[in-house]
Write a protein that holds these residues in place. Structure first.
Motif, PDB file in Angstrom:
ATOM      1  N   ASN A 167       0.820  -1.210   0.000  1.00  0.00           N
ATOM      2  CA  ASN A 167       0.000   0.000   0.000  1.00  0.00           C
ATOM      3  C   ASN A 167       0.857   1.264   0.000  1.00  0.00           C
ATOM      4  O   ASN A 167       2.073   1.221   0.159  1.00  0.00           O
ATOM      5  CB  ASN A 167      -0.986  -0.006   1.172  1.00  0.00           C
ATOM      6  N   GLU A 168       0.183   2.387  -0.181  1.00  0.00           N
ATOM      7  CA  GLU A 168       0.872   3.668  -0.324  1.00  0.00           C
ATOM      8  C   GLU A 168       1.658   4.049   0.939  1.00  0.00           C
ATOM      9  O   GLU A 168       2.744   4.630   0.849  1.00  0.00           O
ATOM     10  CB  GLU A 168      -0.153   4.760  -0.637  1.00  0.00           C
ATOM     11  N   VAL A 169       1.131   3.711   2.100  1.00  0.00           N
ATOM     12  CA  VAL A 169       1.807   4.034   3.363  1.00  0.00           C
ATOM     13  C   VAL A 169       3.141   3.291   3.444  1.00  0.00           C
ATOM     14  O   VAL A 169       4.165   3.868   3.827  1.00  0.00           O
ATOM     15  CB  VAL A 169       0.910   3.679   4.570  1.00  0.00           C
ATOM     16  N   ARG A 170       3.145   2.025   3.049  1.00  0.00           N
ATOM     17  CA  ARG A 170       4.393   1.250   3.086  1.00  0.00           C
ATOM     18  C   ARG A 170       5.386   1.731   2.027  1.00  0.00           C
ATOM     19  O   ARG A 170       6.585   1.719   2.251  1.00  0.00           O
ATOM     20  CB  ARG A 170       4.082  -0.229   2.924  1.00  0.00           C
ATOM     21  N   ILE A 171       4.882   2.155   0.890  1.00  0.00           N
ATOM     22  CA  ILE A 171       5.760   2.700  -0.149  1.00  0.00           C
ATOM     23  C   ILE A 171       6.419   3.983   0.367  1.00  0.00           C
ATOM     24  O   ILE A 171       7.628   4.167   0.231  1.00  0.00           O
ATOM     25  CB  ILE A 171       4.991   2.955  -1.464  1.00  0.00           C
ATOM     26  N   ASP A 172       5.623   4.855   0.989  1.00  0.00           N
ATOM     27  CA  ASP A 172       6.184   6.078   1.575  1.00  0.00           C
ATOM     28  C   ASP A 172       7.209   5.740   2.648  1.00  0.00           C
ATOM     29  O   ASP A 172       8.248   6.400   2.758  1.00  0.00           O
ATOM     30  CB  ASP A 172       5.076   6.948   2.167  1.00  0.00           C
ATOM     31  N   LEU A 173       6.929   4.720   3.431  1.00  0.00           N
ATOM     32  CA  LEU A 173       7.851   4.289   4.473  1.00  0.00           C
ATOM     33  C   LEU A 173       9.156   3.776   3.860  1.00  0.00           C
ATOM     34  O   LEU A 173      10.245   4.093   4.340  1.00  0.00           O
ATOM     35  CB  LEU A 173       7.192   3.204   5.330  1.00  0.00           C
ATOM     36  N   ALA A 174       9.052   3.013   2.783  1.00  0.00           N
ATOM     37  CA  ALA A 174      10.245   2.506   2.094  1.00  0.00           C
ATOM     38  C   ALA A 174      11.080   3.666   1.556  1.00  0.00           C
ATOM     39  O   ALA A 174      12.310   3.647   1.627  1.00  0.00           O
ATOM     40  CB  ALA A 174       9.848   1.554   0.962  1.00  0.00           C
ATOM     41  N   HIS A 175      10.418   4.685   1.044  1.00  0.00           N
ATOM     42  CA  HIS A 175      11.138   5.860   0.539  1.00  0.00           C
ATOM     43  C   HIS A 175      11.844   6.580   1.683  1.00  0.00           C
ATOM     44  O   HIS A 175      12.986   7.029   1.520  1.00  0.00           O
ATOM     45  CB  HIS A 175      10.184   6.799  -0.187  1.00  0.00           C
ATOM     46  N   ALA A 176      11.183   6.690   2.820  1.00  0.00           N
ATOM     47  CA  ALA A 176      11.808   7.331   3.988  1.00  0.00           C
ATOM     48  C   ALA A 176      13.033   6.542   4.448  1.00  0.00           C
ATOM     49  O   ALA A 176      14.054   7.127   4.821  1.00  0.00           O
ATOM     50  CB  ALA A 176      10.800   7.461   5.121  1.00  0.00           C
ATOM     51  N   PHE A 186       8.950  -4.853   0.083  1.00  0.00           N
ATOM     52  CA  PHE A 186       9.397  -3.675   0.829  1.00  0.00           C
ATOM     53  C   PHE A 186      10.900  -3.459   0.644  1.00  0.00           C
ATOM     54  O   PHE A 186      11.354  -2.360   0.342  1.00  0.00           O
ATOM     55  CB  PHE A 186       9.045  -3.826   2.313  1.00  0.00           C
ATOM     56  N   VAL A 187      11.673  -4.508   0.819  1.00  0.00           N
ATOM     57  CA  VAL A 187      13.135  -4.424   0.678  1.00  0.00           C
ATOM     58  C   VAL A 187      13.506  -4.004  -0.742  1.00  0.00           C
ATOM     59  O   VAL A 187      14.388  -3.167  -0.944  1.00  0.00           O
ATOM     60  CB  VAL A 187      13.802  -5.756   1.073  1.00  0.00           C
ATOM     61  N   THR A 188      12.826  -4.555  -1.729  1.00  0.00           N
ATOM     62  CA  THR A 188      13.071  -4.192  -3.124  1.00  0.00           C
ATOM     63  C   THR A 188      12.774  -2.716  -3.359  1.00  0.00           C
ATOM     64  O   THR A 188      13.535  -2.025  -4.036  1.00  0.00           O
ATOM     65  CB  THR A 188      12.229  -5.069  -4.069  1.00  0.00           C
ATOM     66  N   GLU A 189      11.677  -2.227  -2.795  1.00  0.00           N
ATOM     67  CA  GLU A 189      11.320  -0.808  -2.947  1.00  0.00           C
ATOM     68  C   GLU A 189      12.393   0.085  -2.332  1.00  0.00           C
ATOM     69  O   GLU A 189      12.787   1.096  -2.918  1.00  0.00           O
ATOM     70  CB  GLU A 189       9.963  -0.527  -2.302  1.00  0.00           C
ATOM     71  N   VAL A 190      12.887  -0.285  -1.152  1.00  0.00           N
ATOM     72  CA  VAL A 190      13.950   0.489  -0.508  1.00  0.00           C
ATOM     73  C   VAL A 190      15.199   0.500  -1.398  1.00  0.00           C
ATOM     74  O   VAL A 190      15.794   1.557  -1.638  1.00  0.00           O
ATOM     75  CB  VAL A 190      14.288  -0.070   0.888  1.00  0.00           C
TER      76      VAL A 190
END
Length: 83
Positions: A2-11, A40-44
């Motif tokens: 979800n968008e919250v986790r994507i934002d978290l990965a960006h942070a 999540f790890v991939t997004e980070v």
């Protein structure tokens, strides 16, 4: 993811997480969903790679006098050395 986790990965990739975000990251990483953890790890990682490429592409040589000005400013802030 979800968008919250994507934002978290960006942070995380930016290195700008606080204690609350740190707890949320731990929840994702310690969670029972290996697919979510991997995503999540991939997004980070992908975000960090893009940021590194952007930094490299936009890097500029600092002005020649900058080092001198910075060192002078630092010296002005230091307390006197005891003799």
């Amino acid at each position: 993811m979800n968008e919250v986790r994507i934002d978290l990965a960006h942070a995380v990739a930016l290195g700008s997480i606080d204690d609350e975000d740190h707890n949320a990251v731990q929840e994702v990483l310690d969670g029972e969903d290996p697919a979510l953890r991997a995503e999540f790890v991939t997004e980070v990682q992908q975000t960090a790679e893009v940021l590194a490429a952007l930094a490299e592409a936009t890097a500029a040589e600092p002005p020649a006098a900058l080092r001198t000005r910075l060192l002078a400013a630092i010296a002005a802030e230091q307390p006197p050395v005891a003799s």
